[in-house]
Design a protein around this motif. Structure first.
Motif, PDB file in Angstrom:
ATOM      1  N   ALA A 188     117.749 -20.281  10.923  1.00 55.46           N
ATOM      2  CA  ALA A 188     117.483 -19.190   9.827  1.00 55.46           C
ATOM      3  C   ALA A 188     117.608 -19.873   8.534  1.00 55.46           C
ATOM      4  N   GLU A 189     118.457 -20.856   8.292  1.00 56.24           N
ATOM      5  CA  GLU A 189     118.715 -21.291   7.072  1.00 56.24           C
ATOM      6  C   GLU A 189     117.544 -22.497   6.837  1.00 56.24           C
ATOM      7  N   LEU A 214     118.117 -12.630  25.514  1.00 52.03           N
ATOM      8  CA  LEU A 214     119.275 -12.807  24.855  1.00 52.03           C
ATOM      9  C   LEU A 214     119.254 -13.041  23.488  1.00 52.03           C
ATOM     10  N   PHE A 215     118.304 -13.694  22.883  1.00 52.82           N
ATOM     11  CA  PHE A 215     117.997 -13.863  21.563  1.00 52.82           C
ATOM     12  C   PHE A 215     117.825 -12.508  20.840  1.00 52.82           C
ATOM     13  N   SER A 216     117.238 -11.672  21.365  1.00 59.49           N
ATOM     14  CA  SER A 216     116.562 -10.479  20.771  1.00 59.49           C
ATOM     15  C   SER A 216     118.190  -9.440  20.596  1.00 59.49           C
ATOM     16  N   LYS A 217     119.066  -9.676  21.404  1.00 62.85           N
ATOM     17  CA  LYS A 217     120.380  -8.956  21.725  1.00 62.85           C
ATOM     18  C   LYS A 217     121.215  -9.543  20.188  1.00 62.85           C
ATOM     19  N   ILE A 218     120.973 -10.695  19.794  1.00 69.29           N
ATOM     20  CA  ILE A 218     121.692 -11.162  18.536  1.00 69.29           C
ATOM     21  C   ILE A 218     121.390 -10.433  17.186  1.00 69.29           C
ATOM     22  N   GLU A 219     122.229  -9.649  16.844  1.00 62.06           N
ATOM     23  CA  GLU A 219     122.063  -8.767  15.863  1.00 62.06           C
ATOM     24  C   GLU A 219     122.479  -9.223  14.469  1.00 62.06           C
ATOM     25  N   LYS A 220     123.482 -10.006  14.513  1.00 61.82           N
ATOM     26  CA  LYS A 220     124.162 -10.717  13.240  1.00 61.82           C
ATOM     27  C   LYS A 220     124.415 -12.132  13.143  1.00 61.82           C
ATOM     28  N   ILE A 221     124.300 -12.802  12.327  1.00 63.47           N
ATOM     29  CA  ILE A 221     124.607 -14.149  12.344  1.00 63.47           C
ATOM     30  C   ILE A 221     125.629 -14.442  10.965  1.00 63.47           C
ATOM     31  N   SER A 222     126.225 -15.485  11.192  1.00 63.26           N
ATOM     32  CA  SER A 222     127.325 -16.030  10.057  1.00 63.26           C
ATOM     33  C   SER A 222     126.680 -17.316   9.360  1.00 63.26           C
ATOM     34  N   ILE A 223     126.299 -17.317   8.141  1.00 56.54           N
ATOM     35  CA  ILE A 223     125.861 -18.165   7.263  1.00 56.54           C
ATOM     36  C   ILE A 223     126.706 -18.549   6.214  1.00 56.54           C
ATOM     37  N   GLN A 224     127.219 -19.667   6.037  1.00 53.10           N
ATOM     38  CA  GLN A 224     128.148 -19.994   5.126  1.00 53.10           C
ATOM     39  C   GLN A 224     129.369 -19.126   4.977  1.00 53.10           C
ATOM     40  N   GLY A 225     129.768 -18.773   6.011  1.00 57.32           N
ATOM     41  CA  GLY A 225     130.818 -17.788   5.878  1.00 57.32           C
ATOM     42  C   GLY A 225     130.721 -16.282   5.592  1.00 57.32           C
ATOM     43  N   ARG A 226     129.352 -15.816   5.255  1.00 58.59           N
ATOM     44  CA  ARG A 226     129.018 -14.533   5.355  1.00 58.59           C
ATOM     45  C   ARG A 226     128.160 -14.090   6.611  1.00 58.59           C
ATOM     46  N   VAL A 227     128.423 -12.658   6.883  1.00 53.49           N
ATOM     47  CA  VAL A 227     127.575 -12.117   8.114  1.00 53.49           C
ATOM     48  C   VAL A 227     126.359 -11.493   7.425  1.00 53.49           C
ATOM     49  N   HIS A 228     125.288 -11.945   8.264  1.00 51.22           N
ATOM     50  CA  HIS A 228     124.094 -11.396   7.715  1.00 51.22           C
ATOM     51  C   HIS A 228     123.376 -10.653   8.995  1.00 51.22           C
ATOM     52  N   PRO A 229     122.667  -9.509   8.962  1.00 54.23           N
ATOM     53  CA  PRO A 229     121.962  -8.927  10.097  1.00 54.23           C
ATOM     54  C   PRO A 229     120.730  -9.965  10.326  1.00 54.23           C
ATOM     55  N   HIS A 231     116.934 -10.981  10.352  1.00 52.94           N
ATOM     56  CA  HIS A 231     115.923 -10.386   9.933  1.00 52.94           C
ATOM     57  C   HIS A 231     114.649 -10.725  10.820  1.00 52.94           C
ATOM     58  N   GLU A 232     113.640  -9.875  10.857  1.00 53.03           N
ATOM     59  CA  GLU A 232     112.634  -9.976  11.834  1.00 53.03           C
ATOM     60  C   GLU A 232     111.846 -11.080  11.357  1.00 53.03           C
ATOM     61  N   ASN A 233     111.928 -11.796  10.038  1.00 52.82           N
ATOM     62  CA  ASN A 233     111.041 -12.966   9.723  1.00 52.82           C
ATOM     63  C   ASN A 233     111.651 -14.210  10.437  1.00 52.82           C
ATOM     64  N   VAL A 234     112.949 -13.917  10.789  1.00 54.58           N
ATOM     65  CA  VAL A 234     113.495 -15.002  11.597  1.00 54.58           C
ATOM     66  C   VAL A 234     113.256 -15.097  13.054  1.00 54.58           C
ATOM     67  N   ARG A 235     113.170 -13.973  13.733  1.00 51.82           N
ATOM     68  CA  ARG A 235     112.914 -13.583  15.059  1.00 51.82           C
ATOM     69  C   ARG A 235     111.389 -14.118  15.343  1.00 51.82           C
ATOM     70  N   LYS A 236     110.386 -13.818  14.286  1.00 49.26           N
ATOM     71  CA  LYS A 236     109.154 -13.974  14.839  1.00 49.26           C
ATOM     72  C   LYS A 236     108.673 -15.448  14.575  1.00 49.26           C
ATOM     73  N   ARG A 237     109.638 -16.027  14.213  1.00 55.78           N
ATOM     74  CA  ARG A 237     109.254 -17.580  13.988  1.00 55.78           C
ATOM     75  C   ARG A 237     109.867 -18.288  15.080  1.00 55.78           C
ATOM     76  N   ILE A 238     110.298 -17.756  16.176  1.00 60.58           N
ATOM     77  CA  ILE A 238     110.992 -18.437  17.281  1.00 60.58           C
ATOM     78  C   ILE A 238     110.129 -17.965  18.478  1.00 60.58           C
ATOM     79  N   LYS A 239     109.349 -19.029  19.354  1.00 63.81           N
ATOM     80  CA  LYS A 239     108.718 -18.387  20.411  1.00 63.81           C
ATOM     81  C   LYS A 239     109.322 -19.287  21.752  1.00 63.81           C
TER      82      LYS A 239
END
Length: 250
Positions: A188-189, A214-229, A231-239
């Motif tokens: 995502a970063e 499995l990837f679709s079930k991941i709802e939140k990720i931690s980036i630089q110590g902060r938790v973020h939902p 985003h659909e723009n991240v999901r659609k970039r992974i095939k």
């Protein structure tokens, strides 16, 4: 006197073709250090017999060496491997980025070897379909060690298509959900930073759909110590593709 100039021309042409084939193999092995006859034949677009003849001539001149390796993907428990010798490695190395690395079977775990063979198959298929600037994992690790801020996640390979850089992950076994959360956060970063435009997972047929879920079930990720939902723009970039789907994909 009979004109024999056409024979000289034929011999010169044959020599140029032989050198071109050898250089192509050496360039490929400079990235991978070893490969199989099958993959090198696909690289050269030659028959098994013609590929073997080329490799044997290179072996005679000390550029490559033939090994029989026992590992999990091999038929009958053994796999024939062509490894780059120190002489071949020296001839193959880029003078602008001088790094001599030859094949030593004792240094490579069987699981690593099987993964590398799978990645090489993806690489050869990619080159045939217009993917360029392929960078294998060994070089990516060197690049990442110099700039960890840029490389939040180190892919198995990178390649460029239509001016866009994509990461490749060749997944033969499944990691833990927690590990995939970390991987997704890293990508995502990298998507936001423009390091890569997307990620292509290539997996065995029995894993591809499960990994996608499995990837679709991941709802939140931690980036630089902060938790973020996520985003659909991240999901659609992974095939997610099987090797067969990747090989057939235009």
């Amino acid at each position: 006197m009979k004109d024999t100039s056409h024979f000289i021309h034929d011999k010169d042409e044959q020599k140029l073709r032989t050198e071109a084939k050898r250089n192509k193999i050496l360039k490929f092995l400079s990235d991978e250090t070893f490969s199989t006859s099958e993959i090198l034949g696909q690289l050269l677009e030659l028959s098994r017999t013609a590929t073997y003849r080329t490799l044997k001539s290179m072996e005679k001149e000390g550029m490559v060496k033939l090994y029989e390796i026992e590992y999990e993907l091999a038929q009958k428990g053994k796999q024939t491997i062509w490894g780059l010798t120190p002489t071949g490695a020296l001839l193959a190395t880029d003078l602008e980025d001088f790094h001599v690395d030859h094949f030593e079977a004792s240094r490579i775990a069987k699981s690593t070897m099987a993964h590398s063979i799978a990645t090489q198959r993806v690489k050869v298929s990619a080159r045939k379909r217009g993917w360029e600037e392929w960078i294998s994992s060994r070089k990516l690790k060197q690049m990442a060690s110099k700039d960890r801020n840029k490389w939040k996640q180190i892919p198995d390979a990178l390649a460029v298509k239509d001016g866009k850089t994509f990461a490749f992950e060749i997944e033969r076994t499944v990691k833990t959900p927690k590990r995939y959360e970390s991987i997704l956060a890293g990508y995502a970063e990298m998507f936001v930073a423009g390091t890569v435009a997307g990620t292509i997972y290539i997996c065995p047929e029995n894993l591809v759909r499960r990994l996608e879920v499995l990837f679709s079930k991941i709802e939140k990720i931690s980036i630089q110590g902060r938790v973020h939902p996520v985003h659909e723009n991240v999901r659609k970039r992974i095939k997610f593709l099987t090797l067969e789907q990747w090989s057939e994909k235009e």
